[in-house]
Each structure stands twice: as C-alpha cells, then as structure tokens.
Motif scaffolding. Sequence first.
Motif, short mmCIF file in Angstrom:
data_model
loop_
_atom_site.label_atom_id
_atom_site.label_comp_id
_atom_site.label_asym_id
_atom_site.label_seq_id
_atom_site.Cartn_x
_atom_site.Cartn_y
_atom_site.Cartn_z
N CYS A 92 1.24 -6.19 11.23
CA CYS A 92 2.59 -5.78 10.79
C CYS A 92 3.09 -4.91 11.82
N THR A 96 9.75 -0.39 2.03
CA THR A 96 10.23 -1.74 2.21
C THR A 96 9.23 -2.42 3.10
N ALA A 97 9.08 -3.87 3.23
CA ALA A 97 8.33 -4.38 4.27
C ALA A 97 8.75 -3.94 5.55
N LYS A 98 10.07 -3.79 5.90
CA LYS A 98 10.74 -3.38 7.23
C LYS A 98 9.95 -2.01 7.54
N LYS A 111 7.06 -0.51 6.35
CA LYS A 111 5.93 -0.34 6.74
C LYS A 111 5.64 -0.94 7.87
N GLN A 112 6.35 -1.95 8.40
CA GLN A 112 6.38 -2.43 9.70
C GLN A 112 6.34 -1.52 10.60
#
Length: 392
Positions: free
Chosen positions: A225, A285-287, A289-290
């Motif tokens: 990630c 959101t995925a972003k 999390k990353q």
Amino acid sequence: MKILGIETSCDETAAAVVEDGSKILSNVVATSSEMHAKTGGIIPEQAARQQVKSIIPVIEQSLSDAFNSKSPISKRKAQSSAYHQSLITSINAIAVTVGPGLVGSLLVGIETAKSLSYLWKMPIIPVNHMVAHIYANWIDTGKSRTKNSEHKNALPHTPNTNHQPLFPALALVVSGGHTDLVLLKNHGHLEWIGGTRDDAAGEAFDKCARLLGLPYPGGPAISVCAEKFIIQNFLPADITHQELRPDNFQLDMFPRPLINKDNFDWSFSGLKTAVFRKIGGKKLTAKEKQRIAAEVQEAIVDSLVEKSIKAIIKFKPKSFLLSGGVAANKRLREKLKKRIKSERLRVKFHVPPIDLCTDNGASIATAAFFNFRPISWKKIVADSGLTIIGEI
Ligand code: KG4
Ligand code: ZN
C-alpha cells in the motif's frame, strides 16, 4: 556436515537441510497465514493444530528435496524403508527451535525432533529462534561467490565463506514479536545493546494494518500500500532504478518516540493509538489508506534506521546484519543501505533474501552448525519467553 533444521515457533511449519552452515540443500515452508488472515491475527490453538498436520509432510519433503533433486522417484520407491533409510543416513544432526514462540506450535517441532533424534540415534541441537534469524546472513545465496570459489577445480565440499559476515558484527533483529539490537563478538558471544520497550516492529505493522482493514500479516500489506503512495506522489515515472530513487519524502504524520534519546531502545506501542486517532472512525478511501500506510512504514523505518546508525557509529562493527521478518521490508533495506553509504560508515551491510528473512528451517540449521552444542533429547524443552541472549 548436513543438518536438518526444524522451525515451528509460530504459523510456519518449516524444515530444511543445510550443508556446513552455508549451502541450502532443501528449504520447505508450509504456512497457515491464510487461515489467520480470515481472523485478522493468529489464533494459537489453530496454529498449533495446523503445525501437527504439516510437520511430517514438510520434513519428508525437505529430506527428499535435499537428496533426490535430480530424478523423480516412483511412489513405490518413496514408500520403501530402504529409501527412507538412505535419506536418514544422509544427515548428521537435527536442529530445532526451542523458543521464543507460541508454546503449542513450538512443542510440535520439538517433540517431533526429539522423537527423530531418539529413533535415528542422531545428535540434536536446541536453537534460539531470534539468534537463528541473524544466522540467515551466513547462508550462501550465491550473490557474493567469487570466480575463484566457483572454479571447476574447487573441492566439491569446500564451503564458500566469502559472503559470511565478519566479527564484531552488529545485528538488528526485527520480527513479529521481538525487536533487538545485539553485538556479536564471535559465534555464541552475544551482547544485548537495546530493544523495544513495548510492541515489536512487526507487531506495530500488524496492528496498524488491522486498523486500516488490511489483511494479516500486516507488514507486507502495508508495504504494498505504501509503495503505491510513494510511486504516485514522490517518484518521477522514469526512475525505476532503486539507487536513483529519491528518499527524502516528507512523511511525518506520526511520532518517532525515543529517536533522539541517547539509548538504543524503541517504543512502537503509541503508533497504533496515533493511527486509530487519525482514522477517527471514518471510512477511508483507497488513497487515504495508502497515505497512512506510507506514514506508518516511514515512522517505523526511520526509528529503526536512526538507532542502527547511532549504534554502528558507537560500536564500529565490521558487519551490520539486518534480519527477521520485518527485514523483508523494501523501504527498510533501502534506507539502511543508503544511510550507511551516505554517512561513509566502514561497515559491510548484510541482509538475507526475502524468503530467509521470514521464518524458515535453513536459518535454524545454520545457527546450529556455527553453535554446535548437541544435548540429550531428554533435556530439550520449549521456552516460549526465551530472550535473544537467554540460556537454552
Ligand atoms: O520473523 P517472522 O517471520 O516471524 C516472527 O518470528 O515473528 O516475522 C513476522 C513479522 C510480521 O509482523 C510481518 O508483518 C512482518 O514480519 N513482515 C514485514 C514484511 N514481511 C513480513 N514487515 C514489513 N514489511 C514486510 N515486507
Ligand atoms: Zn521469526
């Protein structure tokens, strides 16, 4: 000398045959980590049950891989007692992890190794799992073989030692349950320099991953990630070569406790609380999390790197040895290597290939070769709380 190494301290069932503490003849690992991914962490009872299922097939496979790699054998031959006898007589000793680890898991490997030692009348060597992680750095992975050592006239059993670390060596051992910095003056002479006061580095990765909804084990998941975030935000698309990657990323969302203190200790337990607060119950959101994954990784890596560099400057070792499951982390490997170079430290940096960072039987066999002290099988007991400098 050929040693069968058996490792069952946690959720891996592993067995390997290593010759002269350097040459891997076989290395078999069965893991139950997928099962634990479903529950978000290890359930000790389940891990031990899985160890029971895997131990004999894994040992059998490692012996047959070591001595029958060239020709596939028929089912009939594989079941014959002559074949089994030939495998057994090919090894000289058995090494087994006695701790630290989960007691139920440890007992599976220990009791199997003891039974085999008794039946095969073979020496048995108890091994400290954390020390074995360090010894992964003694295994010859072929990278540093000189032309000379590969010369066709070289004796077939002459071990190649060019790759081996020199003493005094400073070792950072970072695993799921432990984080220790030790000075090795020689084989068997370990001095503890520092370590974590609370959570281990791997534990911090695992706990933060869980908060982010990433699967177990958390270290590799966070690393994947984080890499996405770094590539998207900091790296020009044309830079692919590791050495050219910039690494002065501004990732300072989370604290690095004790980093400026005059000691070689760490504290990672506050990180999960900081991550918990940052998430604040929101659905990320995925972003997002990353980004948090990259921040977590950087906080852990920075803390490990700073104290390691400080210790290299103070103790002036000839070799620096990174090891344990967290040593598989690309960012940690990269950053330590670059800092040693940029600070012009006269120390050789060693780190095992990824599959020898995480739990395996080859490191157990190697540690036993260089610390060859067989004892009676009757005296071998599990010690789940064994420390890196603890007496076996
Ligand atoms: O040494 P190990 O295989 O088992 C123990 O002795 O504990 O270490 C397992 C730990 C886990 O916490 C796992 O998340 C971590 O090593 N780990 C990593 C990576 N691969 C495994 N941590 C960070 N980055 C990785 N790539
Ligand atoms: Zn381990």
